[in-house]
Design a protein around this motif. Structure first.
Motif, PDB file in Angstrom:
ATOM      1  N   GLU A 388      32.151 -17.314 -30.490  1.00 28.11           N
ATOM      2  CA  GLU A 388      32.511 -16.337 -29.461  1.00 28.11           C
ATOM      3  C   GLU A 388      34.021 -16.336 -29.273  1.00 28.11           C
ATOM      4  OE1 GLU A 388      31.185 -15.130 -24.876  1.00 28.11           O
ATOM      5  OE2 GLU A 388      30.721 -17.111 -25.685  1.00 28.11           O
ATOM      6  N   TRP A 389      34.620 -15.145 -29.315  1.00 28.05           N
ATOM      7  CA  TRP A 389      36.067 -15.046 -29.207  1.00 28.05           C
ATOM      8  C   TRP A 389      36.483 -13.616 -28.908  1.00 28.05           C
ATOM      9  CZ3 TRP A 389      38.294 -12.493 -33.718  1.00 28.05           C
ATOM     10  CH2 TRP A 389      37.387 -12.306 -34.759  1.00 28.05           C
ATOM     11  N   ILE A 390      37.736 -13.455 -28.515  1.00 27.43           N
ATOM     12  CA  ILE A 390      38.302 -12.136 -28.266  1.00 27.43           C
ATOM     13  C   ILE A 390      39.097 -11.720 -29.498  1.00 27.43           C
ATOM     14  CG2 ILE A 390      39.816 -10.761 -26.811  1.00 27.43           C
ATOM     15  CD1 ILE A 390      37.170 -11.702 -25.513  1.00 27.43           C
ATOM     16  N   ASP A 391      38.737 -10.587 -30.044  1.00 32.39           N
ATOM     17  CA  ASP A 391      39.295 -10.066 -31.283  1.00 32.39           C
ATOM     18  C   ASP A 391      40.325  -8.983 -30.954  1.00 32.39           C
ATOM     19  OD1 ASP A 391      39.442  -9.583 -34.092  1.00 32.39           O
ATOM     20  OD2 ASP A 391      38.048  -7.909 -33.884  1.00 32.39           O
ATOM     21  N   ARG A 400      43.137  -2.785 -30.864  1.00 32.19           N
ATOM     22  CA  ARG A 400      41.731  -2.710 -30.473  1.00 32.19           C
ATOM     23  C   ARG A 400      41.273  -4.105 -30.048  1.00 32.19           C
ATOM     24  NH1 ARG A 400      39.876  -0.895 -34.860  1.00 32.19           N
ATOM     25  NH2 ARG A 400      38.943  -2.816 -35.639  1.00 32.19           N
ATOM     26  N   ILE A 401      40.705  -4.204 -28.859  1.00 32.96           N
ATOM     27  CA  ILE A 401      40.285  -5.482 -28.275  1.00 32.96           C
ATOM     28  C   ILE A 401      38.773  -5.458 -28.112  1.00 32.96           C
ATOM     29  CG2 ILE A 401      40.542  -7.058 -26.322  1.00 32.96           C
ATOM     30  CD1 ILE A 401      43.192  -5.587 -25.694  1.00 32.96           C
ATOM     31  N   SER A 402      38.093  -6.472 -28.648  1.00 29.47           N
ATOM     32  CA  SER A 402      36.645  -6.550 -28.494  1.00 29.47           C
ATOM     33  C   SER A 402      36.217  -7.991 -28.329  1.00 29.47           C
ATOM     34  CB  SER A 402      35.924  -5.901 -29.687  1.00 29.47           C
ATOM     35  OG  SER A 402      36.343  -6.483 -30.904  1.00 29.47           O
ATOM     36  N   HIS A 403      35.063  -8.166 -27.720  1.00 33.12           N
ATOM     37  CA  HIS A 403      34.466  -9.477 -27.454  1.00 33.12           C
ATOM     38  C   HIS A 403      33.416  -9.742 -28.532  1.00 33.12           C
ATOM     39  CE1 HIS A 403      32.396 -12.249 -24.234  1.00 33.12           C
ATOM     40  NE2 HIS A 403      32.529 -12.837 -25.419  1.00 33.12           N
ATOM     41  N   VAL A 404      33.639 -10.758 -29.347  1.00 35.16           N
ATOM     42  CA  VAL A 404      32.745 -11.073 -30.462  1.00 35.16           C
ATOM     43  C   VAL A 404      31.831 -12.222 -30.069  1.00 35.16           C
ATOM     44  CG1 VAL A 404      32.609 -11.822 -32.863  1.00 35.16           C
ATOM     45  CG2 VAL A 404      34.465 -10.304 -32.137  1.00 35.16           C
ATOM     46  N   GLY A 406      29.056 -14.249 -32.218  1.00 39.86           N
ATOM     47  CA  GLY A 406      28.345 -14.410 -33.480  1.00 39.86           C
ATOM     48  C   GLY A 406      28.577 -13.212 -34.373  1.00 39.86           C
ATOM     49  N   ASP A 407      27.490 -12.530 -34.749  1.00 40.60           N
ATOM     50  CA  ASP A 407      27.590 -11.369 -35.630  1.00 40.60           C
ATOM     51  C   ASP A 407      27.698 -10.057 -34.864  1.00 40.60           C
ATOM     52  OD1 ASP A 407      27.426 -12.972 -37.870  1.00 40.60           O
ATOM     53  OD2 ASP A 407      25.236 -12.890 -37.914  1.00 40.60           O
ATOM     54  N   GLY A 408      27.677 -10.117 -33.530  1.00 34.99           N
ATOM     55  CA  GLY A 408      27.752  -8.892 -32.740  1.00 34.99           C
ATOM     56  C   GLY A 408      29.043  -8.825 -31.950  1.00 34.99           C
ATOM     57  N   ARG A 409      29.326  -7.625 -31.449  1.00 34.08           N
ATOM     58  CA  ARG A 409      30.518  -7.446 -30.629  1.00 34.08           C
ATOM     59  C   ARG A 409      30.284  -6.345 -29.611  1.00 34.08           C
ATOM     60  NH1 ARG A 409      35.389  -7.075 -33.306  1.00 34.08           N
ATOM     61  NH2 ARG A 409      34.510  -8.194 -35.097  1.00 34.08           N
ATOM     62  N   GLU A 410      30.967  -6.464 -28.476  1.00 29.83           N
ATOM     63  CA  GLU A 410      30.875  -5.441 -27.447  1.00 29.83           C
ATOM     64  C   GLU A 410      31.743  -4.242 -27.825  1.00 29.83           C
ATOM     65  OE1 GLU A 410      31.924  -7.187 -23.739  1.00 29.83           O
ATOM     66  OE2 GLU A 410      30.182  -8.529 -23.688  1.00 29.83           O
TER      67      GLU A 410
END
Length: 431
Positions: A388-391, A400-404, A406-410
């Motif tokens: 889990e991390w902020i991409d 582009r900022i997203s919350h990851v 595992g294999d999914g992201r918001e």
């Protein structure tokens, strides 16, 4: 004897190894340098991240003589030398070979082994997996077939705490009591093998992968077609044989690196854990780490989280060294705003990068966040973390900022070219 190499790809030995997949594995090494915008790049494989002080001094000397003088830590506990001048390949290989950092020219890019960096150091009663590390590296360098592995294939040796098992290795060994659990890819079904046989089992698992890899062109287990990937554990069990029945052990969803600071261990000795902001060490910082290691066990352990563990210090020496490391700009406690902040090399070092993400990450450093954040200059996201991390990815429209997870992201949020808004958005995402 180590062959002197040029900057171009080395001529492979006649080994009888399985052919590697077509398409060109461009993963850099020490004998195959990568051309970057800031000069050539060498990636020096350090199984388990382990270095003697003499080897650390040799790396520093090579960085100063041939490159930009700095040492860059990778997400696999290796070291990169950047800014290398043209035509230095043979001299660089010779210098590192004399330091014992290139035991086999045919295997130098496949010695990708991460290991629990606190194994045997923190008094938790977990097995010390050092014998697995030396055994697997020796077996790997002695295998002709192993030369067919790509430079991306990864082994993980976990002492049972789940730290490096979470990193998504192709073959993992996990200590479990007096035996080892063998995991192939992301499969939750693991095989139990005798601890003494663990390095051999890991090598056989990697060699079993080469058959379907040759047919499909896959570099890693996760890249195999579904059918080949499903059949691989059975082939591994056949080759390793006899193994206990498969048991269920889910891979940890997130890796937990050693917390920065002192770690009390057996025999009254202390290990120091220090984080390296953005994985980039100036010569003075590297020299300081080497000096501290010399006062302890004479060893440095580089971690897959771009940190350093210095074992074997007396308590008084550890307290003094910790203050010195903090004064040199390293992360020595959990309250550092740099904790959990990472970035790729970015512009101007990488031609594919759309931004100087290291400078942007530094400008956005603020209150300590709950989640790690990783800044990438392009969609490749080189060196990104797991779990889990902020991409944060630079794009043609901003970031582009997203919350990851595992294999999914918001759903991502895009921030245009506004540094203050970008820093605020990243801080909010991390919280």
């Amino acid at each position: 004897m180590l062959a002197a190499m040029s900057d171009s790809a080395p001529s492979p030995r006649s080994t009888g190894a399985l052919p590697v997949p077509s398409g060109g594995d461009a993963c850099p090494g020490t004998l195959r340098l990568h051309r970057a915008d800031d000069g050539a790049l060498a990636r020096v494989r350090l199984p388990g991240g382990v270095l003697t002080t003499a080897q650390a001094e040799a790396l520093l000397a090579a960085a100063g003589r041939f490159g930009d003088g700095e040492l860059h830590l990778t997400s696999r506990g290796n070291v990169q030398l950047r800014g290398l001048g043209p035509g230095c390949g043979a001299e660089l290989a010779g210098a590192l070979g004399r330091a014992g950092l290139l035991p086999s020219d045919a295997h130098e890019r496949v010695r990708n082994i991460v290991a629990s960096p606190l194994s045997g150091l923190d008094g938790r009663g977990l097995p010390d997996i050092r014998s697995w590390l030396t055994g697997l590296d020796a077996a790997l360098c002695g295998s002709e077939h192993a030369t067919g592995l790509s430079g991306r294939f990864l082994f993980a040796l976990d002492d049972g705490r789940g730290d490096v098992d979470a990193l998504g290795a192709d073959v993992a060994l996990i200590a479990d009591g007096g035996s080892a659990l063998l995991r192939v890819g992301s499969d939750d079904a693991v095989f139990r093998v005798p601890a003494a046989d663990a390095p051999r089992a890991a090598l056989l698992a990697a060699e079993a992968f080469l058959g379907p890899a040759r047919e499909s062109g896959a570099w890693r287990v996760k890249d195999l077609p579904d059918g080949a990937r499903a059949a691989l554990p059975g082939e591994v069990a056949r080759r390793v044989g006899p193994v206990g029945p498969a048991v269920h052990r889910a891979r940890p969803p997130a890796a937990h690196p050693p917390a920065p600071g002192p770690v009390s261990g057996p025999h009254g000795l202390t290990a120091l854990c220090a984080g390296v902001p953005l994985g980039r060490l100036a010569p003075a910082q590297w020299r300081l780490l080497t000096d501290v290691a010399r006062r302890g066990s004479g060893e440095l352990r580089l971690t897959p989280w771009r940190g350093v563990v210095l074992p074997g210090l007396a308590e008084a020496d550890a307290a003094e060294a910790l203050r010195t490391l903090a004064g040199a700009g390293l992360i020595t406690g959990p309250d550092s705003p740099w904790t959990g902040v990472g970035a790729c090399i970015g512009h101007p070092g990488c031609a594919k990068s759309l931004a100087d993400v290291r400078a942007e990450a530094g400008a956005a450093v603020g209150p300590l966040g709950r989640l790690p954040v990783y800044w990438s200059g392009c969609e490749r996201r080189c060196g990104h973390p797991h779990g889990e991390w902020i991409d944060v990815v630079a794009t043609g429209d901003g970031h582009r900022i997203s919350h990851v997870r595992g294999d999914g992201r918001e759903a991502p949020v895009t921030v245009r070219d506004d540094p203050a808004a970008l820093a605020a958005a990243v801080a909010a995402a991390r919280a």
